[in-house]
Design a protein around this motif. Structure first.
Motif, PDB file in Angstrom:
ATOM      1  N   ILE B 122       0.849  -1.197   0.000  1.00  0.00           N
ATOM      2  CA  ILE B 122       0.000   0.000   0.000  1.00  0.00           C
ATOM      3  C   ILE B 122       0.886   1.249   0.000  1.00  0.00           C
ATOM      4  CG2 ILE B 122      -1.670   1.353   1.322  1.00  0.00           C
ATOM      5  CD1 ILE B 122      -2.921  -1.211   2.270  1.00  0.00           C
ATOM      6  N   TYR B 123       1.903   1.233   0.871  1.00  0.00           N
ATOM      7  CA  TYR B 123       2.821   2.375   0.912  1.00  0.00           C
ATOM      8  C   TYR B 123       3.497   2.594  -0.433  1.00  0.00           C
ATOM      9  CZ  TYR B 123       2.426   3.015   5.927  1.00  0.00           C
ATOM     10  OH  TYR B 123       1.945   3.301   7.165  1.00  0.00           O
ATOM     11  N   LEU B 124       3.970   1.494  -0.998  1.00  0.00           N
ATOM     12  CA  LEU B 124       4.703   1.588  -2.250  1.00  0.00           C
ATOM     13  C   LEU B 124       3.796   2.075  -3.371  1.00  0.00           C
ATOM     14  CD1 LEU B 124       7.416   1.019  -3.569  1.00  0.00           C
ATOM     15  CD2 LEU B 124       6.629  -1.280  -4.055  1.00  0.00           C
ATOM     16  N   ASN B 125       2.625   1.431  -3.475  1.00  0.00           N
ATOM     17  CA  ASN B 125       1.708   1.752  -4.561  1.00  0.00           C
ATOM     18  C   ASN B 125       1.193   3.176  -4.453  1.00  0.00           C
ATOM     19  OD1 ASN B 125      -1.049   1.056  -6.247  1.00  0.00           O
ATOM     20  ND2 ASN B 125       0.692  -0.244  -6.712  1.00  0.00           N
ATOM     21  N   ALA B 126       0.895   3.602  -3.244  1.00  0.00           N
ATOM     22  CA  ALA B 126       0.404   4.971  -3.062  1.00  0.00           C
ATOM     23  C   ALA B 126       1.470   5.967  -3.495  1.00  0.00           C
ATOM     24  CB  ALA B 126       0.009   5.196  -1.610  1.00  0.00           C
ATOM     25  N   SER B 127       2.724   5.670  -3.179  1.00  0.00           N
ATOM     26  CA  SER B 127       3.746   6.645  -3.570  1.00  0.00           C
ATOM     27  C   SER B 127       3.975   6.613  -5.078  1.00  0.00           C
ATOM     28  CB  SER B 127       5.041   6.445  -2.789  1.00  0.00           C
ATOM     29  OG  SER B 127       5.629   5.216  -3.100  1.00  0.00           O
ATOM     30  N   ILE B 128       3.721   5.466  -5.702  1.00  0.00           N
ATOM     31  CA  ILE B 128       3.792   5.441  -7.167  1.00  0.00           C
ATOM     32  C   ILE B 128       2.695   6.333  -7.743  1.00  0.00           C
ATOM     33  CG2 ILE B 128       3.423   3.980  -9.196  1.00  0.00           C
ATOM     34  CD1 ILE B 128       4.836   1.737  -7.660  1.00  0.00           C
ATOM     35  N   LEU B 129       1.547   6.360  -7.075  1.00  0.00           N
ATOM     36  CA  LEU B 129       0.458   7.217  -7.530  1.00  0.00           C
ATOM     37  C   LEU B 129       0.673   8.669  -7.118  1.00  0.00           C
ATOM     38  CD1 LEU B 129      -2.537   4.884  -6.679  1.00  0.00           C
ATOM     39  CD2 LEU B 129      -1.671   5.415  -8.941  1.00  0.00           C
ATOM     40  N   GLY B 130       1.791   8.937  -6.459  1.00  0.00           N
ATOM     41  CA  GLY B 130       2.113  10.316  -6.107  1.00  0.00           C
ATOM     42  C   GLY B 130       1.502  10.775  -4.796  1.00  0.00           C
ATOM     43  N   ILE B 131       1.210   9.846  -3.895  1.00  0.00           N
ATOM     44  CA  ILE B 131       0.617  10.210  -2.614  1.00  0.00           C
ATOM     45  C   ILE B 131       1.703  10.284  -1.550  1.00  0.00           C
ATOM     46  CG2 ILE B 131      -1.162   9.625  -0.926  1.00  0.00           C
ATOM     47  CD1 ILE B 131      -2.108  10.071  -3.842  1.00  0.00           C
ATOM     48  N   ARG B 132       1.731  11.393  -0.835  1.00  0.00           N
ATOM     49  CA  ARG B 132       2.706  11.547   0.231  1.00  0.00           C
ATOM     50  C   ARG B 132       2.276  10.727   1.434  1.00  0.00           C
ATOM     51  NH1 ARG B 132       4.096  17.029  -0.395  1.00  0.00           N
ATOM     52  NH2 ARG B 132       4.611  17.372  -2.572  1.00  0.00           N
ATOM     53  N   LYS B 133       3.245  10.423   2.251  1.00  0.00           N
ATOM     54  CA  LYS B 133       2.963   9.617   3.431  1.00  0.00           C
ATOM     55  C   LYS B 133       1.960  10.308   4.357  1.00  0.00           C
ATOM     56  CE  LYS B 133       5.237   6.596   6.668  1.00  0.00           C
ATOM     57  NZ  LYS B 133       6.415   6.202   7.379  1.00  0.00           N
ATOM     58  N   LYS B 134       2.110  11.613   4.499  1.00  0.00           N
ATOM     59  CA  LYS B 134       1.214  12.315   5.422  1.00  0.00           C
ATOM     60  C   LYS B 134      -0.230  12.332   4.913  1.00  0.00           C
ATOM     61  CE  LYS B 134       2.471  17.011   3.864  1.00  0.00           C
ATOM     62  NZ  LYS B 134       1.581  17.179   2.737  1.00  0.00           N
ATOM     63  N   ASP B 135      -0.375  12.258   3.569  1.00  0.00           N
ATOM     64  CA  ASP B 135      -1.730  12.193   3.025  1.00  0.00           C
ATOM     65  C   ASP B 135      -2.273  10.775   3.070  1.00  0.00           C
ATOM     66  OD1 ASP B 135      -1.605  14.875   2.419  1.00  0.00           O
ATOM     67  OD2 ASP B 135      -0.663  14.493   0.475  1.00  0.00           O
ATOM     68  N   LEU B 136      -1.362   9.830   3.205  1.00  0.00           N
ATOM     69  CA  LEU B 136      -1.781   8.429   3.197  1.00  0.00           C
ATOM     70  C   LEU B 136      -2.262   7.991   4.575  1.00  0.00           C
ATOM     71  CD1 LEU B 136      -1.945   5.785   1.563  1.00  0.00           C
ATOM     72  CD2 LEU B 136       0.377   5.295   2.306  1.00  0.00           C
ATOM     73  N   GLU B 137      -1.583   8.458   5.615  1.00  0.00           N
ATOM     74  CA  GLU B 137      -1.910   7.991   6.962  1.00  0.00           C
ATOM     75  C   GLU B 137      -3.409   8.034   7.280  1.00  0.00           C
ATOM     76  OE1 GLU B 137       0.087   6.380   8.631  1.00  0.00           O
ATOM     77  OE2 GLU B 137       2.070   6.952   7.922  1.00  0.00           O
ATOM     78  N   PRO B 138      -4.087   9.190   7.018  1.00  0.00           N
ATOM     79  CA  PRO B 138      -5.497   9.233   7.412  1.00  0.00           C
ATOM     80  C   PRO B 138      -6.395   8.250   6.662  1.00  0.00           C
ATOM     81  CG  PRO B 138      -4.807  11.317   6.404  1.00  0.00           C
ATOM     82  CD  PRO B 138      -3.613  10.459   6.474  1.00  0.00           C
ATOM     83  N   ILE B 139      -5.986   7.849   5.459  1.00  0.00           N
ATOM     84  CA  ILE B 139      -6.881   6.975   4.682  1.00  0.00           C
ATOM     85  C   ILE B 139      -6.400   5.534   4.688  1.00  0.00           C
ATOM     86  CG2 ILE B 139      -7.743   8.770   3.154  1.00  0.00           C
ATOM     87  CD1 ILE B 139      -5.717   7.791   1.079  1.00  0.00           C
ATOM     88  N   PHE B 140      -5.307   5.289   5.413  1.00  0.00           N
ATOM     89  CA  PHE B 140      -4.715   3.953   5.387  1.00  0.00           C
ATOM     90  C   PHE B 140      -5.717   2.881   5.822  1.00  0.00           C
ATOM     91  CE2 PHE B 140      -1.823   0.561   6.477  1.00  0.00           C
ATOM     92  CZ  PHE B 140      -0.891   0.649   5.465  1.00  0.00           C
ATOM     93  N   GLN B 141      -6.427   3.168   6.907  1.00  0.00           N
ATOM     94  CA  GLN B 141      -7.376   2.177   7.414  1.00  0.00           C
ATOM     95  C   GLN B 141      -8.542   1.988   6.450  1.00  0.00           C
ATOM     96  OE1 GLN B 141      -6.443   0.360   9.980  1.00  0.00           O
ATOM     97  NE2 GLN B 141      -8.208  -0.926   9.507  1.00  0.00           N
ATOM     98  N   ASP B 142      -8.951   3.082   5.804  1.00  0.00           N
ATOM     99  CA  ASP B 142     -10.030   2.976   4.814  1.00  0.00           C
ATOM    100  C   ASP B 142      -9.645   2.026   3.698  1.00  0.00           C
ATOM    101  OD1 ASP B 142     -11.303   4.836   6.279  1.00  0.00           O
ATOM    102  OD2 ASP B 142     -10.950   6.524   4.932  1.00  0.00           O
ATOM    103  N   ILE B 143      -8.404   2.138   3.288  1.00  0.00           N
ATOM    104  CA  ILE B 143      -7.931   1.286   2.191  1.00  0.00           C
ATOM    105  C   ILE B 143      -8.029  -0.178   2.605  1.00  0.00           C
ATOM    106  CG2 ILE B 143      -5.915   0.614   0.848  1.00  0.00           C
ATOM    107  CD1 ILE B 143      -5.050   3.523   0.861  1.00  0.00           C
ATOM    108  N   ILE B 144      -7.551  -0.464   3.804  1.00  0.00           N
ATOM    109  CA  ILE B 144      -7.576  -1.852   4.274  1.00  0.00           C
ATOM    110  C   ILE B 144      -9.022  -2.331   4.412  1.00  0.00           C
ATOM    111  CG2 ILE B 144      -6.994  -3.363   6.200  1.00  0.00           C
ATOM    112  CD1 ILE B 144      -4.518  -1.681   6.646  1.00  0.00           C
TER     113      ILE B 144
END
Lengths: 272, 404
Positions: B122-144
């Motif tokens: 998820i971390y890897l793929n999100a960063s390939i899509l251009g998502i920063r870690k700080k933008d990913l944290e809040p939606i991480f659980q939603d993704i799962i």
């Protein structure tokens, strides 16, 4: 160019994540994981000691602690050669990604170099620890290590950008690189001391020899990690012109390589 | 040209999100690829390729908050257009301007590494899509949660089933919350419940004002979810506008005649099939609520005991809308020999607008042996007075009263 740099900056986390991925994947499913990176130089040291210290008795030729001399040159060389080999085919090997998702493609070769740097740093750490264990004097130049690492990174990255971009269009490049590295190794003072070249060949030949930027980089590594005067008067070789030459060439390679890469990048997806 | 119009509850702005101006993309079709240096050197004067324009003169403005579907037959340039929008490829002519962040669902799970766990991917793929870690944290659980992977999220991706793989990929792409979402045919994957979930998520994205460009083969899906539909044909814009108009025209062009098949042992041969209107005249266009008579003429070369005659109406996707036969309606035909006529009389058609295909068949009572089966060889169109939407008309009485 500015636009490309801005994009690369935006994707800096991707570069980091891909690097971390490479590091993780390399030793995934192995029991001691990244410790292998550290076991590696220890084993090399042991093997060289047996081979050159005991079997070939190079000590008799005036080379004390040849195994340390060899290791201090071969680690940066292996780092260079591994980075180059992996990054040359990086774009082609990630064809799926390149065809399906947009991101600055230069993160691909750069991430392999990043992962190789991680292993290299661990290995250098082992080398320094062993120098201390065997009570070999460290030079104060050791603190110049980050600068030297930066120089080698700039040189490697520049070359990788050229080769990985061109490799998309001519797959020969990756095969050629493999062979070229083999020859390159022997025209770089890793196994033999530089004094060997200076003593056995005329001055003009030495000048040509010194056009090889990797010769300067490896010499600098040897200078800062292990330059026992017992290895001969030329062991502590340091040429200012050589250093400046290597810096200028590396920076030029990086800038022009990046420019070329960005020019060709747009056509990667349809060519792969 | 401002297209500020209200669609349902949504308001599409006149602020452009994506602007394509005279875009052309040309590929080199190599006769024999000169990929090695030697061949390139030897053939350096020869131009070993032909130019193929995958897209030409495409002008399109996608407005913020709008959903546009791109339809067209294979090779019409749909996917190329999407790749140009993402920046994977650069156009040879014209320009593309994008306003806002783009995420593309071109291939789910592109970039997953099999040796990493779902979580790491998820971390890897999100960063390939251009998502920063700080933008990913809040939606991480939603993704799962959305991926429904449960505890498998910490397993290596190489042990995932194809469905799990796709679910994780889709879940990442749809949760990263881009301004512009480009979707390429990915809704065709996953099981039905996951597809429904995806469509639901897409409509929620629409409601929250996201711009969506959907590439699909499924014109009916395009009609259902879009504000406008773009029809590409050989790299050029054939039609752009109201979903229903474009999709109808597209179907008209794609299916001028049904491609039917026939099979059976021909002990009974269905000689002709006629669709008749209320006055008994052959017709191809019917109105909802009007009668339809399906008349078939058969010839039995030898006596056949206890045959069954039947028919079915199918929609454009090949789903049976309605069908029946003489056995189901308990009409016994003890024996046929020679020629005869069977008529199915429908006093009032229930279907709403669309094209319907007709299959007719004669077979044994148990259905094991087909005498003659004409599969979707005929078709007719239905137009409705426009009082209802959906697939069918029903009797519906509306009572309005005020107060408790």
């Amino acid at each position: 160019m500015k636009e490309y740099l801005r994009k690369l900056f935006f994707y800096r986390e991707l570069l980091l994540n891909l690097t971390v991925k490479e590091v993780k994947v390399k030793y995934k499913n192995s029991f001691i994981g990244f410790l292998w990176s550290m076991v590696n130089p220890v084993m090399m040291l042991a093997v060289y000691y047996v081979a050159f210290g005991i079997i070939f008795k190079l000590r008799a030729l005036g080379m004390t602690r040849y195994e340390f001399y060899l290791l201090s040159g071969i680690l940066p060389w292996n780092f260079f050669s591994l980075s180059l080999m992996q990054s040359v085919s990086s774009v082609v090997n990630n064809a799926d990604l390149v065809k399906k998702v947009y991101f600055p493609r230069e993160v691909l070769p750069l991430s392999y170099i990043g992962a190789a740097s991680f292993h290299f740093l661990l290995q250098e750490l082992v080398l320094v620890v062993f120098l201390l264990i065997f009570r070999l004097s460290l030079s104060p130049w050791i603190f110049a290590m980050p600068l030297l690492l930066l120089l080698q990174l700039v040189f490697t990255a520049g070359l990788s950008l050229y080769l990985s971009a061109l490799n998309v269009f001519f797959r020969d490049i990756q095969h050629f690189t493999e062979i070229a590295l083999l020859a390159w190794f022997w025209i770089t003072p890793v196994v033999y001391p530089i004094s060997f070249i200076q003593e056995s060949f005329p001055a003009w030949a030495e000048r040509i020899y010194m056009l090889n930027p990797m010769a300067h980089i490896v010499l600098l590594w040897q200078r800062i990690t292990y330059n026992s005067p017992a290895n001969g008067p030329q062991a502590a070789y340091f040429s200012v012109e050589g250093f400046v030459y290597a810096v200028v060439l590396s920076v030029f390679l990086l800038i022009s390589g990046y420019y070329l890469f960005c020019r060709l990048e747009g056509r990667f997806a349809e060519f792969i | 040209m401002t297209v500020a119009r209200e669609i349902g509850a949504r308001l599409v702005s006149d602020v452009p999100a994506l602007e394509l101006r005279g875009v052309g993309k040309c590929f080199r079709l190599y006769r024999d690829i000169n990929r090695s240096l030697k061949e390139k050197v030897v053939n350096w004067r020869k131009r070993g390729y032909e130019l193929f324009w995958a897209l030409q003169d495409v002008d399109l403005t996608v407005y913020k908050g709008e959903t546009i579907s791109v339809i067209g037959p294979n090779g019409s340039g749909k996917s190329t257009m999407l790749r140009l929008m993402t920046g994977i490829m650069k156009p040879n002519r014209g320009s593309i301007a994008t306003h806002g962040t783009i995420a593309a669902l071109l291939d789910l799970g592109a970039g997953f590494h099999p040796d990493l766990t779902g979580r790491e991917n998820i971390y890897l793929n999100a960063s390939i899509l251009g998502i920063r870690k700080k933008d990913l944290e809040p939606i991480f659980q939603d993704i799962i949660d959305f991926s429904d992977l449960g505890p498998f999220i910490d397993n290596q991706v190489k042990n995932y089933s194809a469905g799990m793989y796709v679910r994780l990929g889709f879940s990442i792409a749809i949760n990263v919350n881009p301004d512009i979402l480009l979707v390429d045919e990915v809704l065709a994957v996953g099981d039905e419940s996951f597809q429904a979930k995806c469509l639901d998520r897409i409509s929620r994205l629409q409601e929250s004002g996201k711009t969506i460009v959907l590439v699909t083969h499924n014109a009916d899906l395009a009609e259902a979810v879009s504000d406008r539909v773009l029809w590409l044909e050989r790299g050029r814009v054939k039609m752009l506008g109201d979903p229903q108009e474009v999709v109808d025209a597209y179907h008209e062009a794609m299916s001028t005649r049904p491609e039917g098949t026939e099979f059976g042992n021909r002990d009974i041969v269905i000689e002709s099939v006629q669709l008749l209107d209320g006055e008994g005249r052959p017709s191809e266009v019917f109105r909802t609520g009007e009668p339809l008579v399906l008349r078939l003429r058969y010839t039995a070369r030898k006596p056949v005991e206890d045959p069954v005659f039947g028919f079915g109406f199918y929609d454009r996707l090949g789903l049976m809308v309605f069908g029946t036969n003489t056995r189901l309606r308990e009409v016994d035909i003890p024996r046929v020999e020679g020629s005869g006529v069977v008529e199915f009389v429908i006093p009032s058609l229930s279907m709403l607008d669309g094209r319907y295909y007709v299959s007719v068949a004669a077979h044994t009572r148990d259905g094991q042996v087909n005498y003659h089966w004409l599969d979707k060889k005929y078709c007719f169109d239905v137009t409705s007075p426009g009082r209802d939407s959906g697939y069918l008309t029903m009797e519906c009485e509306i009572r309005v009263s005020s107060g408790g």
